[in-house]
Design an enzyme around this catalytic site. Structure first.
Site, PDB file in Angstrom:
ATOM      1  N   CYS A 152       0.818  -1.218   0.000  1.00 19.46           N
ATOM      2  CA  CYS A 152       0.000   0.000   0.000  1.00 19.46           C
ATOM      3  C   CYS A 152       0.848   1.263   0.000  1.00 19.46           C
ATOM      4  O   CYS A 152       1.976   1.285   0.502  1.00 19.46           O
ATOM      5  CB  CYS A 152      -0.901  -0.001   1.230  1.00 19.46           C
ATOM      6  SG  CYS A 152      -2.238   1.207   1.126  1.00 19.46           S
ATOM      7  N   ASP A 173      -7.123  -3.379  10.970  1.00 22.30           N
ATOM      8  CA  ASP A 173      -5.955  -2.512  11.042  1.00 22.30           C
ATOM      9  C   ASP A 173      -5.794  -2.051  12.486  1.00 22.30           C
ATOM     10  O   ASP A 173      -6.759  -1.997  13.253  1.00 22.30           O
ATOM     11  CB  ASP A 173      -6.155  -1.309  10.122  1.00 22.30           C
ATOM     12  CG  ASP A 173      -4.866  -0.559   9.815  1.00 22.30           C
ATOM     13  OD1 ASP A 173      -3.795  -1.014  10.251  1.00 22.30           O
ATOM     14  OD2 ASP A 173      -4.953   0.477   9.135  1.00 22.30           O
TER      15      ASP A 173
END
Length: 212
Positions: A8, A130
């Site tokens: 990412c 997350d």
């Protein structure tokens, strides 16, 4: 089945190439101005052109407006929308509006945070667990913070899911062993400085996964 990986916050052709060449299944393009990984739409278009169609293009957003989504989808040729701090109802609306795959981010610090996951059934296609960032932090992720992976032991996942938060080449094998994750998402752990990905760290991370 091998563990899949999303790399990412990429921002250069060299890091796109490293992620693709070493086997990333997903590449994340960030559309959030406070982040050091934020991309302008023109830059996203140039980078997206380097990503082969067998690698999914994931747009990363924080409670985005429709206009931002529309421009990012067009520029990045996105196939997935990853939504942080976005209510399930809003996620469902974007899913219906765009027809794209939706990932709902669930910020985790303690066991009760996982209860949020069930609210995304019918609104998202995948959950992203997350680490919850410190109170008052400007960013919802990408700060190298990890949560206690033991919280996911025995958790009844209501949707397909991915693991994120503080993952590196050195700890990803342990993370997968503890959680059973089939898809992992790395960002700040692969950087030499905030927002600057390191091609060697990308290669090492994906190599570590290939050995699982």
């Amino acid at each position: 089945m091998p563990v899949a990986a999303k790399i990412c916050g990429l921002s250069t052709p060299e890091t796109i190439d490293a992620a693709v060449r070493h086997g990333a299944s997903h590449i994340g393009l960030m559309f959030f101005p406070p982040s050091p990984r934020h991309l302008r739409f023109a830059d996203a278009a140039r980078l997206s052109a380097l990503i082969p169609d067998f690698v999914a293009r994931v747009g990363v957003f924080v409670d985005p407006e429709d206009a931002v989504i529309d421009q990012a989808v067009a520029a990045g040729r996105l196939s997935v929308l990853q939504l942080h701090k976005t209510a399930p109802a809003r996620a469902a609306a974007l899913r219906a509006r765009t027809g794209l795959e939706i990932w709902g981010a669930v910020a985790v610090r303690e066991r009760r945070d996982l209860d949020t996951a069930a609210r995304y059934v019918g609104a998202a296609d995948r959950l992203l667990f997350d680490a919850k960032t410190p109170d008052g932090a400007q960013l919802p992720g990408g700060m190298g913070v990890r949560f206690d992976w033991d919280l996911l032991r025995g958790f009844g996942h209501p949707l397909p899911w991915a693991l994120s938060g503080g993952l590196t080449a050195q700890n990803v094998a342990e993370a997968v062993r503890i959680t059973g994750a089939e898809l992992v998402d790395a960002s700040s752990g692969l950087e030499s400085a905030p927002g600057i990905k390191d091609v060697d760290k990308i290669a090492a991370f994906l190599k570590a996964l290939s050995h699982l």
